[in-house]
Structures are given as structure tokens and as C-alpha cells.
Design an enzyme around this catalytic site. Structure first.
Site, PDB file in Angstrom:
ATOM      1  N   GLY B 324       9.453  -6.454   2.337  1.00 58.98           N
ATOM      2  CA  GLY B 324       9.521  -5.038   1.939  1.00 58.98           C
ATOM      3  C   GLY B 324      10.507  -4.872   0.789  1.00 58.98           C
ATOM      4  O   GLY B 324      10.685  -5.765  -0.048  1.00 58.98           O
ATOM      5  N   SER B 325      11.202  -3.752   0.816  1.00 62.45           N
ATOM      6  CA  SER B 325      12.075  -3.413  -0.312  1.00 62.45           C
ATOM      7  C   SER B 325      13.278  -4.339  -0.447  1.00 62.45           C
ATOM      8  O   SER B 325      13.943  -4.338  -1.480  1.00 62.45           O
ATOM      9  CB  SER B 325      12.547  -1.974  -0.171  1.00 62.45           C
ATOM     10  OG  SER B 325      11.426  -1.120  -0.162  1.00 62.45           O
TER      11      SER B 325
END
Lengths: 382, 632
Positions: B324-325
Site C-alpha cells: 500500500g502507501s
């Protein structure tokens, strides 16, 4: 060896006792002493259960020996057949209702003692054959038909013993008889003939043997083929002997014997135990003592002036020799395992008694070496 | 008659001589055989006699303990009391078992097994009645010993894990040697053949099996023909296994487990950014390693191995998650290094980007407006990273990911570590036979799609960002052998091939995430001065959001079934100035990284800073006050 004067006239008991070959007795005592020492070791440094009883039996045997020795040899000649048939009767009795012992019927229970008639037969057969050949001239012996009776005398106990079944004793009886036949003057070619016949009969005999007897012979031929099964005994015996080396592992320190790898160490395999603890030196010393006893037998036989005494002496000497040879050869893997004890050393009552009685006859022959013995045990020059 | 006798005597004498000769020859044969056996072949028979009587019994060495970095035991050996029955010494086996059964319950099938074993074995061989007795039972048997002839208490050793399931993934467990183990272990160690001997089957127990095991001693026993032991001839003590001291700090490990426990399935890794020493490695749920030692029932095994939460998997090293981020630092560094973007370059976020017919959404539906690098990291703007990822290309991104320890096994000393994936165009072509799509680069730019990492890798990545060193994770700090401890850990990994300017830009962005009000993890900051952390949130989408959903309303995580909820991630290092510790937290289906993962990470990191297992404050003065030339 003591050599007494050859006086004519009947001897008193005292004279007879003086005539006993005490040096031979000394060697018998030494052998028994060695045996008791080994039995003490076999009992894990204990007089029980074997050494003490063996010593007591030797004492009884010694008394019997003296009694036999001082009895007039002519009396023995006269009763030779009687004794023979008496023991033969005992063998039949064993056959009829023997007590099962060691998988074979060999004992007869006389209440106090368990008697093994086949052991006694080894002596009485010698007496019977000696009596037979005592009264036979060389010409008579040369006649084949003349040999039928002595052959029957041998065959009867052999068949009975084989039925027990006790192959070892049967072979001993045959070989002892062979010695007497040989000494009596039966021609050499006849032995060859019999030997050939035995070889020819071997395949047939094989089929008559018991399973365990066959197995023993096969195992003997290749003991390592079955190290945990039937070959176990002989292999462990060889290991014990070999590991003893020249000087042995020391008294009471035989690992094979004391850790029970060695089977029957108090009876048939007692020589192995001795050779493990005292090495080859110990084994050879024991063999040497046996050799001395055998030399006594030969020397006495050559001094005896009657055929009966001579035949009895060498007949029993021969039996003694076969005991020693078969037992030691067996534990060293030279011959198949047949239950033959080591004389005076192995634990065993009847064997001890019959051997001592046997030596009684040898000494008896020695004491009466100059006594004239008639054809039927009467004195005089007939 | 006399003449007749004299001829017979002659014949007798002659034949007696022949007989004597024969007997001499046969005695010679016996003497010769004696010479052969007792002199020529004696050595062979001596050997056979010793083989007969000497039995060699292996003495298993005590297994080395596993300690945390301060010497607190994590795996130890416990005395295992067993009741044995020696049939030979009982008057009556049944009667003795009855009496024993009144003190310790013996089940009927157990009793049958005991009686069967006794029948099979020799009388003097002890038969195990029951194992793992507690003190109460032992003492009650001891007290009643006079009524229990033939009953013997025996002490063995068995492995014990004081933390139970909490340490299961890290330490693994021990269990009896299987045929497979024997085939794999080519050491030929005789211990493997010892009945009941146990070896490490997973975790540290497996990885450091050789050190922990030690060397077998032996005892030479004299036995008789039945196998009964007569005496001990000689004894050679073995070498006990070495104690393995881990880099783990039990206090932090426990806290991490505690924090994760109410999450169904989660993992966390705490590392020293300079040494690579792993201070905590937590994965929930776990399993009970003590149960494996005793032996699981078939039912227990089925239950454990079929559990959807995979309690047997160490998710910290084997769980694969889209980062993810948290991947955005990698994308940013790749772009900066390639010069496709400058730190002050601005991208306008409308809430989505379009590429061909496809539309790529930012998490903020109505957009962030103008974003530079720092702001994009701070607010985790997806649009910005779609843009720069598109410019730099997947291959460079993946290359940077690998440089920071992602997508490849880190080589930590644990078995069953997985590699994850840093995709490239060539990889996709080879693997799937179709060319790489530009849109896939955009998706990778926000750490989704093919990109897969483990929590450990994320901690390594964060450590490398914070230290600029090629730190490699490890778990063993030292070995205690024969009372002498030897520390293996050292502080100087080689510098990482990345410019300090680029690294500083990314770290500034991470600082903004936690320590500025617009930062996605501002609420999970550490306020205590000198202990501030810098981090990055991540929310990895598990289920694709449909167009329909976009148009109506995207369901909140709480409204979705748990299996469809996002994975919550957070990576961080601290202190911001002079970083020392890094952490990664992944909570499966936990929801948003900032809400779920960040507070957990914050608590653990804060405690780590306070405990300071590496002792950097003691050496470097007060936290953050002194920089010692390290770029912060």
C-alpha cells in the site's frame, strides 16, 4: 607309578590297598580339583550349586573305586555278563518309562538317585566284551561267525541308547567296542569293511536322525551361518576360547562365561571356560594331565598278565580318551555338538561315578596283574 | 594256553602301541586347534567377545537454551518426571498397577499398552507408565514407595517454552525425529537414531538446531547375554548445546504480542536500524509449542492446520501483503534518483487520474489540490504517485524496492521466509506471457497490484531509509558456549547506494506524516520530546472497489465483511533525529493504516525508545541531542 612285587598266593586287603596305584589316584584328584575350581567359577565364585556337590560325588566315587579295585578280578570276570544284562535291563526300563530330561529319556529314578544307565553301560560293555575275548583264541577270533555274539553285545545297548535318543553315548559305545575288538586281534580289513559299510549307510542314517541332530551336524559344518540360532553355542564357545588368548583373562574373569554368553558352562562347555580364564597355557596343562592318566592306562595294560585285565584296562582307557577328545574337539568346533562331558571336570553325577568305577577296574587289573585267570574266572592254568 | 596267551599278548601290545600313536596324534590335533584359536585368531575373537559384552548407550546432551538479548530464557529445559515399572521387581504386575492407579489415574488403554509392552520385553527392562508428572504426583508416589515395588521415578529433560503461543513463531518447537529429517540431516549424528530424541522443527529451534543440539556423550556398558546391564565400563560426557542469545527484547516482544492480540491476524517487526538486530518479531495468532513437544492428537492437528487464520504461519516473515502507501517512499526515491521529478515539482490532484479509458482514483474523492513531494507523502496523495510512477516506470521502481530490501528474502535466520515480489515488465512477460500495462505501473505506484512484501521487509526498508546502511535483519546476538558468551552483533553494515539528499527528502516527508497536523498519522504521533517518530501509513485494498460503488458510496471498512476489509499497515522509525529503531505493523483486514496500525506501532515504538534495548542513549547521550555525524 608303583610297581609291587608279584607274589603268588592270595593277597590280603591290606596288601591290595598297598598295591593300589596311588599316584594315578593323585592325578584323578588333581583333575577333580581343577573341575571343582571351574565349577566354583561357573557358580560365580560360589561353592553352590555345583562345586560342593561335585566334590561329594567324587568322594563317593573314590570309595566305589577302591571297593572295585580290591575285589578279586576273577570275580568281576565271572559276573561280567550278569552286570552287562543288568544294565541292559535298566536301559530297557528307561525305554519303558523314563523320566524326560533334557528332551531325551536318559534317566531312571531310583528314588534317591537319578541313574543314567547308558553311562554305566560304557563300563559294563567293556567288561562283557573283555570277558568274551578273554576266552577266545586268535584262530577263533579269525572266524567271522565268531564275531556275531560280541557284535550283538554291542548292538543291543547301542540301539537302546539311540532310541533315547543319545547319539553321543551311542558313538562312544561303538568306538569303545571298536577299541576292544581291535586289541583283541580282529583283523584290520574287517574294520575297513565295517567302516566302508558305515559310509554306505550314512545317507540312510541321515533320514533316521532327529531334526535337532541333523541341525547340529549342519551347524557344525557351518556354524557362522546361523549365529543366533543353532550355531550360537559353538560360535560363542569359539569366541570364548579365542578371546582367552595365551594366558587367559584370569580366574573368575571370563566375560563370555560369566555374562552367560557361553551355554552349559558347567557341563559340556567347561573346557571353554577353563581356556577362557587360563588361556592356551591352562588348556594345554589340562590336556597334559589327561595325557598322563592315559599313559598310566597303557603302562598298566602292558604289565597285566591276563587278557581280561588288559582288555578292560585299555577299553576303559579308550573310553576315557574318547570322552576327553570328543568333548574338547566339540567345544573347539572340530566335531559336531554331541553331549559328551569332560571327564572328572564337567558337572554330572553318573558320569563321575561310572568313570571312578572304570578307574577302579583299571587299578583292580593292576593289583591283580599277576593273578592267573582261567577262561571262566576260575584260577589255574586252563 | 600260555603260548596262546603270549601270542595274544604280542598282538595286544602291538595294537596298543598303534592305539597310543593314534591318541597322541589326536591330542596333537587338539593342541593345534587350540593354537589356531587362541594364538593365531585370538585378536578377532577378543573383538567379538567385546562386541558381545559391551553395549554403547548414547547420552543425549542437554539442549541449549534460547535467551533474549538480556539473557531472559525464552526456551528452557524442564525436568520431566516419568514413572517406570520394572516387572522383575514387582511381586505382581497387576497388583502394583492397581496400587499405582490409586495415586495417578491410569486409563484402561494405557494399562493394556503397559501390560503388552511388559510381555514383549525382558523382565528387567523398565516400561514407561506415565510421563510429564507434576510434583504432587511424584511426591505421592515417592511417599508410597514401600507399597509400590518395581515402581521407579526417572528424570529426563523436556523442552519448555515459558511464553507458550506468544513465542511460537519466533522460536518454533521441537518434536521427535521423522524419517524425512533423518534423510535431510546428513551429519550422521547418532542422536537422530535415539528413540524419543527431539529436534527443532521450525523457527529458531530449527534454524540453529546444530548449535542448540550439542554433542552426544556415551556410556560403555557391560551387558550379559540377556542384555542386562552389569556395570558401566566408561563414560564420556557429551557436550551440551550452546545457548543462543537472540536480539529480541522480551519486554518489547511481549508488548507487541499484547498489542496485536485482539486483532485476529497481524504481525509486527521492531528492528535496530543500525545493526539489523530484530528486537521484536510478533505474529498472531500463534500455536502452543509445548503441545507439539508432547505430541498432538490427530484432531488437534487438523484443527490447527485448517484454521483460516493460519496459526502455523509466521506472518512476520511468511505473510505476503501489498505494501500500500508504505511503498510510496520507494516510488519517490526512484523518481528522484532518475531525475524525473524535482522535490518542489507540483502535481494537481483532482481526486483521480485518467489513463486511456481507465480512471485511477485517489483515496480522497475530491482531490488534494496542488501537491509537492512532502505534501504528497504527508497526506498520502495517490494522484501524485500515479503521476511520478508513470514517469519513472515499473522497472526502476522495482529496482529501488529491491535495493531497500523488498521483494526478495532478507536472509533472516528463520526458516520458511518468503520473498514477495517486485514486478518488472520482463517478469510479467515471462510469467504471464502478456506485456506490462502502463496502468499496472500506476497501481504499483501506490503499492498495490503485483507488489508483494512481508512485514519484515517493510521494517528492513524503513531501517535502510533511516540509517542509509545496507542493514540485514538477524535474530542471533550471541552464543553462550560452556559459560562463555560471545557477542556476534556489530554495528557497521556497508552504506547503501542512495544519495543522502534523496533519503533526507523522503525522511522529511515521513516526519510530516507524523508530526504535522495534516499528516495521516498525526494522531498517532509521539509527543514526548526527543522520542518523536516518523512514519508512513498504508491501507492495502483487498477487494477492488467497483464503479457502482464509486458512484454511490464507498462502504466504510467497518461496514464490510471482515474478509473484504483493507489491510492496515504502518511503518515508522524513531527518534526523528538520530533514528535508532524502526517498526512495521500489518493488521490483516484491520481497516485504515492510520486508525488501526499507526497507534499500535506508536505504542510499541515508544516503549522501545524508553527501554532502549540497544543502549544508544547511554552511549550517545540524551536521545536526539547529539547527532554523532549521522544524517537524521
Amino acid at each position: 607309578m608303583r610297581i609291587g612285587s608279584a607274589d603268588r598266593g592270595p593277597m590280603t586287603i591290606g596288601q591290595k590297598l598297598w598295591q593300589v596305584s596311588w599316584s594315578l589316584v593323585l592325578f584323578l584328584i588333581i583333575l577333580t580339583g581343577i573341575g571343582c575350581a571351574m565349577l566354583y567359577s561357573a557358580g560365580d565364585a560360589s561353592w553352590d550349586p555345583w562345586a560342593r556337590r561335585q566334590l561329594i560325588r567324587f568322594g563317593i566315587g573314590l570309595c566305589l573305586m577302591i571297593v572295585v579295585a580290591v575285589t578279586d578280578i576273577r570275580r568281576w570276570l565271572r559276573h561280567a555278563y550278569t552286570l552287562y544284562f543288568l544294565v541292559l535291563g535298566l536301559l530297557v526300563a528307561v525305554e519303558m518309562k523314563g523320566v524326560i530330561g533334557m528332551g531325551a529319556q536318559r534317566w531312571i529314578d531310583l528314588g534317591v538317585v537319578q541313574l543314567q544307565p547308558s553311562e554305566i553301560m560304557k563300563i559294563t560293555l567293556v567288561l562283557a566284551l573283555a570277558r568274551f575275548f578273554h576266552g577266545a583264541s586268535l584262530e577263533e577270533i579269525g572266524r567271522p561267525t565268531f564275531l556275531i555274539i560280541p557284535l550283538l553285545l554291542v548292538a543291543a545297548p547301542v540301539v537302546l541308547v539311540l532310541r533315547q535318543p543319545d547319539l553321543g553315548t551311542a558313538i562312544m559305545l561303538i568306538m569303545t567296542a571298536g577299541v576292544i575288538f581291535f586289541l583283541a586281534g580282529v583283523r584290520a580289513w574287517k574294520f575297513g569293511l565295517v567302516f566302508g559299510a558305515i559310509l554306505a549307510a550314512m545317507p540312510l542314517a541321515w533320514t533316521l536322525l532327529h531334526g535337532y541332530q541333523k541341525k547340529r551336524i549342519l551347524t557344525f559344518l557351518n556354524p557362522e551361518s546361523d549365529p543366533l540360532g543353532a550355531g550360537y553355542h559353538i560360535l560363542q564357545s569359539k569366541i570364548a576360547l579365542g578371546s582367552g588368548g595365551v594366558f587367559g583373562k584370569g580366574y573368575l574373569s571370563g566375560t563370555q562365561a560369566h555374562l552367560n554368553f557361553l551355554p552349559e558352562k558347567q557341563t559340556d562347555f567347561i573346557f571353554t571356560m577353563l581356556a577362557e580364564e587360563f588361556g592356551m597355557v591352562g588348556g594345554l596343562i589340562l590336556l597334559g594331565i589327561y595325557a598322563i592318566v592315559l599313559i598310566y592306562g597303557f603302562a598298566i595294560s602292558l604289565r597285566v598278565h591276563n587278557q581280561f585285565g588288559r582288555l578292560v584296562t585299555l577299553g576303559i582307557t579308550g573310553t576315557f580318551f574318547f570322552y576327553v577328545f570328543i568333548n574338547i574337539a566339540m567345544v573347539m568346533g572340530l566335531v559336531p555338538v554331541v553331549g559328551v562331558p569332560l571327564p572328572l571336570v564337567s558337572y554330572g553325577g553318573t558320569a563321575m561315578l561310572s568313570l571312578m568305577i572304570g578307574f577302579g577296574f583299571i587299578i583292580c587289573a593292576y593289583i591283580h596283574r599277576d593273578v592267573r585267570v582261567g577262561r571262566h574266572g576260575n584260577g589255574g592254568d586252563d | 594256553m600260555f603260548r596262546e596267551d603270549s601270542s595274544r599278548y604280542k598282538k595286544f601290545s602291538r595294537r596298543a602301541m598303534i592305539l597310543a600313536g593314534g591318541q597322541v596324534a589326536l591330542f596333537g590335533l587338539l593342541a593345534g586347534r587350540m593354537y589356531q584359536l587362541q594364538v593365531l585368531e585370538s585378536r578377532r575373537y577378543k573383538m567379538l567377545a567385546d562386541e558381545n559384552r559391551i553395549n554403547i548407550r548414547l547420552l543425549p546432551p542437554p539442549r541449549g537454551r534460547i535467551l533474549d538479548r538480556f539473557g531472559v530464557p525464552l526456551a528452557t529445559n524442564r525436568e520431566n518426571f516419568r514413572v517406570l515399572l520394572i516387572a522383575e521387581r514387582t511381586r505382581d504386575v497387576d497388583q502394583t498397577l492397581d496400587a499405582l492407579g490409586r495415586l495417578i489415574p491410569i486409563a484402561d488403554h494405557e494399562r493394556r499398552r503397559i501390560l503388552k509392552t511388559i510381555k514383549k520385553r525382558r523382565d528387567f527392562v523398565p516400561v514407561t507408565v506415565q510421563e510429564n508428572l507434576d510434583w504432587k504426583k511424584v511426591s505421592s508416589i515417592e511417599v508410597n514407595a514401600p507399597d509400590l515395588p518395581g515402581v521407579v521415578i526417572d528424570v529426563g529433560q523436556s523442552r519448555e517454552y515459558p511464553l507458550g503461543p506468544d513465542s511460537s513463531h519466533l522460536l518454533g518447537y521441537v518434536a521427535p525425529v521423522s524419517e524425512k529429517d533423518k534423510a535431510r540431516d546428513r551429519s550422521g549424528d547418532p542422536l537422530l537414531e535415539l528413540p524419543g530424541f527431539r529436534i527443532g522443527k521450525s523457527g529458531i529451534e530449527k534454524q540453529h538446531e546444530r548449535r542448540l543440539r550439542g554433542k552426544a556423550g556415551n556410556s560403555q556398558l557391560e551387558v550379559n547375554a540377556l542384555g542386562r546391564v552389569i556395570r558401566e565400563l566408561s563414560r564420556q560426557e557429551g557436550q551440551p548445546g550452546d545457548d543462543v542469545m537472540l536480539t529480541i527484547d522480551l519486554g518489547i516482544q511481549n508488548l507487541a504480542i499484547e498489542k496485536l492480540r485482539d486483532k485476529k491476524s497481524a504481525a509486527a517487526v521492531v528492528m535496530d536500524v543500525h545493526t539489523g538486530g530484530v528486537i521484536a518479531l510478533a505474529s498472531v495468532p500463534g500455536y502452543d509449542p509445548n503441545a507439539f513437544n508432547v505430541g498432538l492428537t490427530r484432531k488437534q492437528w487438523r484443527q490447527i492446520s485448517r484454521d483460516p487464520l493460519a496459526p502455523l504461519t509466521n506472518k512476520a516473515v511468511s505473510g505476503l501483503y501489498a505494501p500500500g502507501s508504505t511503498f510510496k517512499m520507494i516510488v519517490a526515491m526512484a523518481a528522484l534518483e532518475q531525475g524525473v521529478v524535482l522535490p518542489d515539482h507540483k502535481v494537481f490532484c483532482r481526486g483521480h487520474v485518467e489513463l486511456g479509458n481507465a480512471r485511477f482514483h485517489c483515496w480522497k474523492k475530491h482531490g488534494h489540490g496542488w501537491m509537492d513531494l512532502n505534501a504528497a507523502l504527508q497526506q498520502s496523495c495517490d494522484t501524485y504517485f500515479y503521476e511520478i510512477a508513470k514517469r519513472v516506470g515499473i522497472d526502476k521502481i522495482s529496482e529501488m524496492g529491491i535495493r531497500f530490501g523488498l521483494g526478495e528474502a532478507t536472509g533472516i535466520d528463520l526458516p520458511s521466509e518468503r520473498g514477495g515480489l517486485m514486478p518488472t515488465a520482463a517478469w510479467k512477460k515471462k510469467r504471464m506471457g502478456v506485456p506490462w500495462q502502463k496502468g499496472e505501473t500506476l497501481v504499483a505506484g501506490i503499492g498495490q497490484g503485483f507488489v508483494l512484501t512481508t512485514p519484515l521487509q517493510l521494517a528492513v526498508m524503513t531501517s535502510r531509509i533511516a540509517s542509509g546502511k545496507l542493514v540485514k535483519p538477524h535474530l542471533v546476538r550471541g552464543i553462550v558456549s560452556g559459560g562463555v558468551s560471545q557477542i556476534l552483533e556489530h554495528e557497521d553494515p556497508t552504506p547503501l547506494d542512495i544519495s543522502d539528499e534523496i533519503r533526507t527528502l523522503v525522511m522529511d516527508g515521513m516526519n510530516s506524516v507524523s508530526n504535522t497536523e495534516q499528516g495521516t498519522a498525526y494522531r498517532a504521533r509521539i509527543a514526548e520530546p526527543g522520542f518523536e517518530l516518523a512514519g508512513k501509513t498504508g491501507t492495502a485494498q483487498v477487494k477492488r472497489i467497483s464503479k457502482h460503488e464509486r458512484e454511490t458510496r464507498v462502504l466504510k471498512n467497518k461496514e464490510r465483511p471482515s474478509k473484504d476489509r483493507d489491510h492496515a499497515l504502518f511503518v515508522a522509525y524513531a527518534p526523528v533525529k538520530n533514528p535508532r529503531y524502526a517498526i512495521s505493523v500489518v493488521v490483516e483486514h484491520g481497516g485504515g493504516g492510520s486508525k488501526v496500525a499507526a497507534p499500535i506501532a506508536r505504542d510499541i515504538l515508544h516503549e522501545t525508545l524508553k527501554r532502549d534495548p540497544s543502549g544508544y542513549r547511554k552511549r550517545d547521550g540524551v536521545a536526539g541531542e547529539k547527532e554523532k555525524g549521522r544524517k537524521a
